[in-house]
Design a protein around this motif. Structure first.
Motif, mmCIF file in Angstrom:
data_model
loop_
_atom_site.group_PDB
_atom_site.id
_atom_site.type_symbol
_atom_site.label_atom_id
_atom_site.label_comp_id
_atom_site.label_asym_id
_atom_site.label_seq_id
_atom_site.Cartn_x
_atom_site.Cartn_y
_atom_site.Cartn_z
ATOM 1 N N THR A 32 -37.931 39.810 69.535
ATOM 2 C CA THR A 32 -38.205 39.219 68.496
ATOM 3 C C THR A 32 -37.549 37.102 69.302
ATOM 4 N N ALA A 33 -38.097 36.372 67.982
ATOM 5 C CA ALA A 33 -37.810 35.159 68.168
ATOM 6 C C ALA A 33 -37.333 34.270 66.488
ATOM 7 N N ILE B 33 -42.017 37.117 65.119
ATOM 8 C CA ILE B 33 -40.781 36.335 64.303
ATOM 9 C C ILE B 33 -39.444 37.406 63.783
ATOM 10 N N GLY B 34 -38.567 36.914 64.066
ATOM 11 C CA GLY B 34 -37.272 37.630 62.998
ATOM 12 C C GLY B 34 -37.193 36.592 62.643
ATOM 13 N N ARG B 35 -36.619 34.905 62.708
ATOM 14 C CA ARG B 35 -36.132 34.156 61.457
ATOM 15 C C ARG B 35 -37.433 33.250 61.988
ATOM 16 N N SER B 36 -37.191 31.989 61.163
ATOM 17 C CA SER B 36 -38.221 31.131 60.699
ATOM 18 C C SER B 36 -37.960 29.852 59.727
ATOM 19 N N LEU B 37 -38.337 28.762 60.598
ATOM 20 C CA LEU B 37 -37.608 27.216 59.899
ATOM 21 C C LEU B 37 -38.859 26.476 60.048
ATOM 22 N N ILE C 217 -39.808 28.252 69.613
ATOM 23 C CA ILE C 217 -39.720 29.746 70.270
ATOM 24 C C ILE C 217 -38.373 29.870 70.914
ATOM 25 N N CYS C 218 -37.557 30.302 70.216
ATOM 26 C CA CYS C 218 -36.964 31.207 70.626
ATOM 27 C C CYS C 218 -36.347 32.205 70.634
ATOM 28 N N HIS C 219 -36.441 33.347 72.138
ATOM 29 C CA HIS C 219 -36.223 34.873 72.524
ATOM 30 C C HIS C 219 -34.897 34.544 72.051
ATOM 31 N N ALA C 220 -34.599 35.606 70.768
ATOM 32 C CA ALA C 220 -33.619 35.860 70.092
ATOM 33 C C ALA C 220 -32.676 37.265 70.051
ATOM 34 N N ASP C 221 -31.716 37.621 71.140
ATOM 35 C CA ASP C 221 -31.242 38.595 70.401
ATOM 36 C C ASP C 221 -30.221 38.951 69.248
ATOM 37 N N ASP C 222 -30.140 40.398 69.268
ATOM 38 C CA ASP C 222 -29.116 40.327 67.950
ATOM 39 C C ASP C 222 -27.932 39.516 67.693
ATOM 40 N N GLU C 223 -27.136 39.143 68.545
ATOM 41 C CA GLU C 223 -26.136 37.885 68.606
ATOM 42 C C GLU C 223 -26.245 37.279 68.297
ATOM 43 N N ILE C 224 -27.506 36.560 68.497
ATOM 44 C CA ILE C 224 -27.837 34.992 68.956
ATOM 45 C C ILE C 224 -28.515 35.013 66.869
#
Length: 330
Positions: free
Chosen positions: A251-252, A285-289, A306-313
């Motif tokens: 997820t990113a 893509i978990g979130r986008s802007l 692109i930021c590879h994101a975990d659940d906390e991020i």
């Protein structure tokens, strides 16, 4: 040069006066070129300060407010803020839990924030620093040793701001900021140069049939000049460069950022190409802007982060925020 200005030498101070008029919830000091959230310092909360040269709006002053930055220092156009201004901002937001400096990796910014942190230490203010160096285009550039700090700054500021609002410790807030930076990569392509008010002409020559691949947000040279290409090819250039430097699946958070002179019509078209490419690379893509968040005055172009994101991020990215440039949940 056609610009809505009065005096090229007073652009930043006058723009800050306009920011103050538009957003009375902020404390704006045009003379010292500071923007501070109205309720600062917040007792028991880590204060977060960032800043840099003006011309990248809404970065940084547009991201001051609850849920993000406590203060921003605005240097002259494409010029680092001075240590005295950074120190004043640090003092203004110190609520007793320490202060985090978020610094883009440019030589002037690094040196001036380091000096301000040392001076703050003399006032018994504990300062931690997160250095943002997400630009994978070049290793060293005109104004940097190492990679440049660009679009990931927005994600670092948002995520650290959210955690600070939860009254996390300075150590933990700094740690999440460094994690976001480590997991982020950015790459930019320019179609035209920016025109600074003082110079009155474009910062570099770029023929109509060429583009600057890997350009910096101050107009620094990128990897190469290349023939102007369709959006699909530009998207592939950016995605390939980022995933080669920061390979990952999962997820990113994806930021498709305009550099100031690119219409949203083109940004959304480009984002569609990016989204298809990432899906084919097993990046969800978990979130986008999409929009103008880290600009370069009037430069036509775009950057991809692109930021590879975990659940906390992702949780901290989704948290409420109330600033002129980013508002969510309030």
């Amino acid at each position: 040069m056609k610009k809505f200005i009065n005096d090229p030498g007073d652009v930043v101070a006058q723009a800050l006066r306009g920011l103050a008029a538009a957003h009375p919830e902020l404390r704006v000091d045009p003379e010292n070129q500071l923007v501070v959230r109205a309720d600062a310092p917040v007792r028991g909360k880590v204060g977060i300060v960032s800043g840099g040269g003006s011309g990248h709006e809404p970065l940084h002053g547009g991201f001051v407010g609850p849920g993000m930055l406590d203060a921003a220092c605005a240097g002259e156009v494409f010029t680092s803020p001075v240590p005295d201004a950074i120190l004043a901002a640090t003092r203004a937001v110190d609520g007793g839990a320490g202060v985090l400096h978020i610094v883009k990796n440019y030589t002037g910014d690094v040196l001036n924030f380091e000096m301000a942190a040392e001076l703050a230490g003399d006032d018994d203010i504990t300062v931690e620093t997160v250095l943002v160096d997400d630009d994978v285009a070049v290793q060293d550039s005109t104004w940097t040793a190492g990679r440049r700090g660009t679009g990931a700054t927005v994600i670092v500021e948002k995520v650290t701001g959210a955690l600070a609002e939860e009254r996390a410790s300075l150590k933990d807030v700094a740690a999440i900021g460094r994690t976001v930076n480590e997991r982020s990569g950015s790459f930019a392509v320019a179609l035209t140069a920016a025109t600074t008010p003082a110079a009155g002409r474009p910062g570099f020559d770029l023929p109509d049939d060429e583009m600057e691949v890997g350009v910096g947000i101050h107009g620094e040279p990128g990897r190469r000049r290349a023939p102007l290409a369709p959006a699909a090819d530009v998207a592939a250039l950016m995605v390939d460069a980022i995933l080669e430097a920061k390979p990952a699946t999962g997820t990113a958070i994806v930021l498709l950022n305009g550099l100031g002179g690119t219409p949203l019509l083109e940004l959304y078209l480009l984002y569609g190409e990016v989204a298809a490419l990432l899906e084919s690379r097993d990046v969800r893509i978990g979130r986008s802007l999409v929009g103008n968040y880290v600009t370069s005055l009037d430069m036509a172009g775009a950057s991809l982060t692109i930021c590879h994101a975990d659940d906390e991020i992702l949780r901290l990215w989704d948290a409420w925020v109330r600033t002129p440039g980013l508002r969510r949940g309030v």
